[in-house]
Write an enzyme that holds these catalytic residues in place. Structure first.
Site, short mmCIF file in Angstrom:
data_model
loop_
_atom_site.label_atom_id
_atom_site.label_comp_id
_atom_site.label_asym_id
_atom_site.label_seq_id
_atom_site.Cartn_x
_atom_site.Cartn_y
_atom_site.Cartn_z
N HIS A 177 70.20 115.20 110.32
CA HIS A 177 68.94 115.93 110.32
C HIS A 177 68.20 115.76 108.99
CE1 HIS A 177 69.93 117.74 114.13
NE2 HIS A 177 71.06 118.23 113.65
N ASP A 197 75.86 105.29 107.99
CA ASP A 197 76.46 106.40 108.70
C ASP A 197 77.68 105.88 109.45
OD1 ASP A 197 75.07 109.38 109.60
OD2 ASP A 197 76.81 108.68 110.74
N ALA A 254 73.00 116.39 97.26
CA ALA A 254 72.60 117.71 97.75
C ALA A 254 73.39 118.04 99.00
CB ALA A 254 71.09 117.75 98.02
N SER A 255 74.62 117.51 99.09
CA SER A 255 75.43 117.73 100.30
C SER A 255 76.54 118.73 100.01
CB SER A 255 75.98 116.41 100.82
OG SER A 255 76.79 115.77 99.85
N ASP A 280 72.98 119.24 93.10
CA ASP A 280 72.66 120.58 93.56
C ASP A 280 73.92 121.33 94.00
OD1 ASP A 280 70.73 122.65 94.27
OD2 ASP A 280 71.16 122.16 96.37
N GLU A 285 81.75 126.62 92.55
CA GLU A 285 80.45 127.26 92.30
C GLU A 285 80.66 128.75 92.08
OE1 GLU A 285 77.82 126.26 95.51
OE2 GLU A 285 77.90 124.11 95.08
N HIS A 315 72.57 124.96 93.78
CA HIS A 315 72.73 124.96 95.24
C HIS A 315 71.51 125.59 95.93
CE1 HIS A 315 76.06 124.85 98.53
NE2 HIS A 315 74.88 124.55 99.04
N ILE A 316 70.33 125.05 95.62
CA ILE A 316 69.08 125.61 96.15
C ILE A 316 68.40 124.67 97.13
CG2 ILE A 316 68.64 127.06 94.13
CD1 ILE A 316 66.67 124.84 93.18
N GLY A 317 69.12 123.66 97.63
CA GLY A 317 68.50 122.70 98.53
C GLY A 317 67.78 123.34 99.70
N GLY A 318 68.37 124.34 100.30
CA GLY A 318 67.75 125.02 101.43
C GLY A 318 67.12 126.34 101.07
#
Length: 435
Positions: A177, A197, A254-255, A280, A285, A315-318
């Protein structure tokens, strides 16, 4: 029976059966941790559930005390629902992970005890993709370093090793996604996009899939990672992989924090092999905001912070208003469907099953939910065969099977007999009757 079809028929408890009685939605106790978005909270409160909200995660012992009485718990990424915690949750029906990942939950234990788990696999995809685009440009222009210098009062106007991103090659590891959305955005900026992938996926635009990770690392100017935390992805980027990357290339993660060997990255950046990086996520953490990102948490913390052209984010990717609202609504809706109707579509650990909703005209109906071990000789038809089964669906996922059956013209005394009979089967994990 006078209760509306959407009311909750409480679960026959794990262990000894107890007398069934119709439950209102007000009997459902929900605990939401880690500041779940207001839209999700309101969706759940609008059903009449008892909803308790906390802005933080809880230490394990406090969480165990809290979880004993609740039917539903909502978490984000910091709360760990281990076997020890879940084993104390005697009334727990369902876990809502208001985030992409579910590795913070012991999914196998939850499934074996009839606890469904739902998440939001793509609601924050756009937010993460936009962050990566921003980081690509910031790294290419060394904007982080220039900004820090200006904050210190230093004017340092340079163009050496500052690049446009147009015409450069972006390598995306994981074309799900987020990766696919990122692909479209990068191509719109004039970048060439390749991706790797583990499965063959249709390319969007002019992007193309490469056969191996090594091929991607050797060709890309920017490498960005979008893979889950699995045994095969842990430290998938370490010294050998960094050595394959172009001299002066860039790495973005960022995974999941386990995907990159941070010590190897520090060495590659110090040597100049890697010109810049953006992280990220991290192997360890902090559990709360504060001055906790130090060597006590990760032994390489100070070395990492000393590097130039390195973007570190918590950890602000989302973490956008749009993404958190979408996640809140998506997961809350899944929880409502499961609590009220037994629908498991979107569950990450139980078979996915759905029957149409009962209507107000079907007052004399009951919906039987039977979660059981997927073993031979489960004689459900002997129990349900004496009743008018209007519709029924059953599916299995590994060792777990899930049955939904709607029965019409059924009396309350018969509901208890059905429930007791199902509960007595040796294959039973959990029985619920909605009526």
């Amino acid at each position: 029976m006078t209760s509306p079809p959407s009311s909750f028929g409480g679960p026959t408890p794990r262990g000894a059966p107890k007398h069934l009685k119709p439950f209102n939605t007000q009997d459902i106790k929900i605990l939401l941790l880690e500041n779940i978005n207001q839209a999700g909270q309101e969706t759940l409160k609008g059903q009449g559930y008892q909803v308790e909200t906390l802005k933080t995660s809880l230490p394990e012992d406090q969480l165990i005390e809290k979880i004993r009485d609740v039917h539903v718990i909502g978490i984000r990424s910091k709360t760990k629902l281990t076997e020890r915690i879940l084993s104390e949750a005697k009334n727990l029906l369902v876990v809502g992970c208001f985030c992409i990942g579910t590795n913070q939950v012991d999914l196998d234990y939850a499934a074996r005890h009839g606890i469904a788990v739902f998440n939001s696999p793509f609601a924050n995809s756009r937010s993460v993709a936009e962050l990566v685009i921003a980081e690509i440009i910031v790294l290419a222009r060394q904007l982080g370093d220039r900004s820090n210098e200006m904050h210190r009062g230093t004017w340092n106007k340079v163009s050496a090793k500052c690049w446009e991103v147009r015409g450069k090659t972006l390598g995306i590891v994981g074309y799900g996604h987020i990766g696919s959305q990122l692909s479209v955005l990068a191509e719109a900026m004039g970048m060439n996009v390749i991706y790797y992938d583990v499965v063959t996926l249709m390319a969007l635009g002019t992007s193309r899939q490469v056969p191996t990770l090594d091929d991607l690392l050797e060709e890309a100017d920017f490498v960005t990672l979008h893979v889950p935390d699995l045994p095969e992805t842990r430290s998938m980027i370490s010294t050998a992989q960094l050595d394959l990357m172009k001299d002066g290339s860039y790495l973005i993660n960022a995974s999941r924090g386990s995907v990159v060997d941070i010590a190897a990255l520090i060495n590659a950046m110090r040597s100049g092999k890697i010109a810049g990086a953006a992280l990220d996520v991290y192997p360890n953490e902090p559990a709360a905001n504060g001055d906790y990102f130090n060597n006590d948490l990760n032994r390489w913390g100070e070395d990492l912070r000393s590097l130039k052209n390195l973007i570190l984010t918590p950890h602000i990717g989302g973490s956008t208003e749009e993404a958190q609202r979408a996640i809140g609504l998506e997961v809350a809706d899944a929880l409502v469907r499961y609590i009220n109707q037994g629908i498991t579509l979107g569950s990450v650990n139980l078979p996915e099953a759905q029957l149409r909703s009962l209507t107000l005209d079907e007052q004399d109906h009951a919906r039987v939910i039977y979660i059981h071990r997927n073993v031979p000789g489960v004689l459900l038809n002997e129990i349900l065969g004496g009743h008018n089964v209007d519709k029924q669906i059953s599916d299995s996922r590994g060792d777990i099977a899930y049955l939904m059956a709607d029965i019409s013209n059924v009396r309350f005394s018969e509901i208890k007999d059905i429930s007791d009979s199902l509960q007595a089967l040796s294959s039973c994990i959990l029985t619920r009757v909605l009526y």
